[in-house]
Design a protein around this motif. Structure first.
Motif, PDB file in Angstrom:
ATOM      1  N   GLU A 123       0.828  -1.201   0.000  1.00  0.00           N
ATOM      2  CA  GLU A 123       0.000   0.000   0.000  1.00  0.00           C
ATOM      3  C   GLU A 123       0.863   1.252   0.000  1.00  0.00           C
ATOM      4  OE1 GLU A 123      -3.799   1.817   2.485  1.00  0.00           O
ATOM      5  OE2 GLU A 123      -2.329   0.600   3.546  1.00  0.00           O
ATOM      6  N   ASN A 124       0.564   2.179  -0.923  1.00  0.00           N
ATOM      7  CA  ASN A 124       1.259   3.472  -0.988  1.00  0.00           C
ATOM      8  C   ASN A 124       2.776   3.282  -1.045  1.00  0.00           C
ATOM      9  OD1 ASN A 124      -1.208   4.851  -0.829  1.00  0.00           O
ATOM     10  ND2 ASN A 124      -1.144   4.883   1.404  1.00  0.00           N
ATOM     11  N   CYS A 125       3.215   2.365  -1.879  1.00  0.00           N
ATOM     12  CA  CYS A 125       4.652   2.078  -1.983  1.00  0.00           C
ATOM     13  C   CYS A 125       5.188   2.485  -3.352  1.00  0.00           C
ATOM     14  CB  CYS A 125       4.921   0.591  -1.762  1.00  0.00           C
ATOM     15  SG  CYS A 125       4.720   0.049  -0.059  1.00  0.00           S
ATOM     16  N   THR A 126       6.285   3.186  -3.340  1.00  0.00           N
ATOM     17  CA  THR A 126       7.048   3.468  -4.551  1.00  0.00           C
ATOM     18  C   THR A 126       8.332   2.653  -4.503  1.00  0.00           C
ATOM     19  OG1 THR A 126       6.179   5.719  -4.720  1.00  0.00           O
ATOM     20  CG2 THR A 126       8.229   5.251  -5.878  1.00  0.00           C
ATOM     21  N   CYS A 151       0.577   3.431  -5.700  1.00  0.00           N
ATOM     22  CA  CYS A 151       1.842   2.708  -5.874  1.00  0.00           C
ATOM     23  C   CYS A 151       2.445   3.036  -7.234  1.00  0.00           C
ATOM     24  CB  CYS A 151       1.620   1.199  -5.755  1.00  0.00           C
ATOM     25  SG  CYS A 151       1.084   0.636  -4.122  1.00  0.00           S
ATOM     26  N   ALA A 152       3.766   2.976  -7.310  1.00  0.00           N
ATOM     27  CA  ALA A 152       4.454   3.266  -8.565  1.00  0.00           C
ATOM     28  C   ALA A 152       5.788   2.524  -8.605  1.00  0.00           C
ATOM     29  CB  ALA A 152       4.697   4.777  -8.714  1.00  0.00           C
ATOM     30  N   ASP A 153       6.266   2.309  -9.841  1.00  0.00           N
ATOM     31  CA  ASP A 153       7.594   1.727 -10.072  1.00  0.00           C
ATOM     32  C   ASP A 153       7.722   0.362  -9.394  1.00  0.00           C
ATOM     33  OD1 ASP A 153       8.161   4.116 -11.368  1.00  0.00           O
ATOM     34  OD2 ASP A 153       9.000   5.032  -9.575  1.00  0.00           O
ATOM     35  N   ALA A 154       6.902  -0.576  -9.873  1.00  0.00           N
ATOM     36  CA  ALA A 154       6.873  -1.919  -9.302  1.00  0.00           C
ATOM     37  C   ALA A 154       7.396  -2.927 -10.315  1.00  0.00           C
ATOM     38  CB  ALA A 154       5.452  -2.293  -8.886  1.00  0.00           C
ATOM     39  N   VAL A 155       8.099  -3.933  -9.814  1.00  0.00           N
ATOM     40  CA  VAL A 155       8.617  -5.024 -10.642  1.00  0.00           C
ATOM     41  C   VAL A 155       8.207  -6.346 -10.019  1.00  0.00           C
ATOM     42  CG1 VAL A 155      10.679  -6.177 -11.525  1.00  0.00           C
ATOM     43  CG2 VAL A 155      10.593  -3.678 -11.467  1.00  0.00           C
ATOM     44  N   HIS A 177       1.151   2.874 -11.182  1.00  0.00           N
ATOM     45  CA  HIS A 177       1.836   3.405 -12.358  1.00  0.00           C
ATOM     46  C   HIS A 177       3.210   2.758 -12.490  1.00  0.00           C
ATOM     47  CE1 HIS A 177      -1.291   6.479 -12.591  1.00  0.00           C
ATOM     48  NE2 HIS A 177      -1.099   6.693 -11.307  1.00  0.00           N
ATOM     49  N   ASN A 178       3.478   2.230 -13.671  1.00  0.00           N
ATOM     50  CA  ASN A 178       4.765   1.609 -13.989  1.00  0.00           C
ATOM     51  C   ASN A 178       4.952   0.273 -13.272  1.00  0.00           C
ATOM     52  OD1 ASN A 178       5.353   3.979 -15.448  1.00  0.00           O
ATOM     53  ND2 ASN A 178       6.331   4.913 -13.666  1.00  0.00           N
ATOM     54  N   LEU A 179       4.310  -0.753 -13.803  1.00  0.00           N
ATOM     55  CA  LEU A 179       4.502  -2.124 -13.333  1.00  0.00           C
ATOM     56  C   LEU A 179       5.088  -2.937 -14.469  1.00  0.00           C
ATOM     57  CD1 LEU A 179       4.089  -4.641 -11.497  1.00  0.00           C
ATOM     58  CD2 LEU A 179       1.795  -4.829 -12.483  1.00  0.00           C
ATOM     59  N   ALA A 180       6.230  -3.580 -14.213  1.00  0.00           N
ATOM     60  CA  ALA A 180       6.842  -4.512 -15.156  1.00  0.00           C
ATOM     61  C   ALA A 180       6.756  -5.906 -14.556  1.00  0.00           C
ATOM     62  CB  ALA A 180       8.296  -4.129 -15.428  1.00  0.00           C
ATOM     63  N   ALA A 181       6.065  -6.823 -15.228  1.00  0.00           N
ATOM     64  CA  ALA A 181       5.873  -8.177 -14.712  1.00  0.00           C
ATOM     65  C   ALA A 181       6.383  -9.174 -15.742  1.00  0.00           C
ATOM     66  CB  ALA A 181       4.402  -8.431 -14.405  1.00  0.00           C
TER      67      ALA A 181
END
Length: 339
Positions: A123-126, A151-155, A177-181
């Motif tokens: 939650e609420n994690c960059t 949340c943003a910038d997740a891998v 915003h910005n999830l690379a899976a």
């Protein structure tokens, strides 16, 4: 500082309650190490910001919250975890991992949870990075991985989720915003990937996605500027009357690209089986898509606009290939078999 939980009285495999001793070790912050063995815990452990909890392996260092625990799991902000088996089977533990307001890194983790629980709640994690995660749930597990808040910038990479038949594999209910899976497998669940943010989810990229969802494999609402490459999306067998599509797009979605997608039902053909269902979307392109073993191949409702279908290969067992409702705007480029 480097802290070993044994220095604070944790005795792995002795069957005693290690909660107080384990919490004392975590209160030191920094790097906290866990030896092989089993630690019995009876309440939630609070992880100090900036702590890195390191176990001896995802099948070696087990933290177990039993069914009688008053609460359970690891909770905190700005944490890193590796080499652990988190087994939070108590129904009073909402999540095996709960990270709020901070970077979150996890690698080499096995997560086992019971009903009404989540594996990892973010939650609420960059800046979150999770890799090499194995998840096993219960028949009523809520979700394996849940992004909430902003949340943003997740891998995500090398994720294997199974057995959440009434829940979701990946659940997004906040703005992301910005999830690379990459290399994500989610099987035996209600919806494999369910993205329904409060406002918008953007720049979502999946590559090498393997799913089997009871009601759907990929459910998108309010998702924009996103791509899905090389995916196998299957429908499971639970309650066929509840099926939507292997891919369902709804809400204010747009500018989506799907390439190299294979869709099928893994069970007996049902009248409600749908391959791709677009309810509301302004801008989507499907390239090199295979659809088989479903009743309805491609359905576009009236609010589906600026849709391009470039070469869908329908197998002979697809009864109805295209259903384009009045008002929809779909350009179909016929499939051509390579010679």
């Amino acid at each position: 500082p480097v802290t070993d939980v044994r220095d604070f009285g944790v005795n792995m495999n002795d069957g005693a309650d290690d909660t107080a001793a384990f919490q004392a070790a975590l209160d030191q912050g920094g790097i906290v190490t866990v030896p092989p063995g089993l630690a019995i815990l009876t309440s939630t452990l609070t992880v100090q910001p900036g702590t890195w909890l390191i176990g001896s392996g995802m099948a070696s260092s087990e933290l177990r919250w039993s069914g009688t625990a008053s609460s359970g799991g690891l909770s905190g902000g700005s944490m890193a975890l590796s080499g652990l088996w988190l087994r939070a089977m108590t129904p009073l533990a909402s999540s095996a991992i709960s990270c709020t307001n901070g970077p979150f890194h996890a690698s080499g983790i096995t997560i086992s949870v019971g009903r009404w629980q989540r594996g990892a709640y973010i939650e609420n994690c960059t800046n979150s990075f999770i890799s090499n995660i194995k998840f096993n749930g219960d028949s009523n597990t809520v979700a394996a991985i849940h992004y909430s808040g902003n949340c943003a910038d997740a891998v995500m990479e090398d994720i294997h989720v199974q057995k959440t038949p009434a829940g979701k594999g990946l659940l997004v209910t906040g703005n992301l915003h910005n999830l690379a899976a990459h290399r994500v497998t989610i099987i035996n669940n209600d919806y494999s990937v369910y993205i329904d943010p409060g406002n918008i989810a953007s720049n979502i990229c999946f590559y090498d996605l393997d799913t089997q969802g009871v009601r759907g494999s990929l459910w998108l609402r309010n998702v924009v500027d996103s791509t899905f490459y090389s995916a196998y999306l299957a429908l499971g067998d639970w309650n066929s009357s509840l099926y939507e599509g292997a891919v369902t797009i709804d809400g204010n979605s747009g500018n989506l690209l799907f390439s190299g997608i294979r869709i099928q039902s893994n069970y007996n053909l049902q009248d409600t089986d749908r391959g791709i269902l677009i309810k509301q979307c302004d801008g989507a392109e499907f390239i090199a898509t295979d659809i088989r073993s479903v009743k309805w191949g491609f359905i576009a409702e009236s609010a589906a606009t600026n849709i391009t279908v470039d070469g869908i290969n329908f197998y002979d067992d697809v009864s109805s290939k295209y259903t384009l409702r009045s008002g929809s705007d779909v350009t179909v480029i016929p499939y051509q078999q390579l010679q």
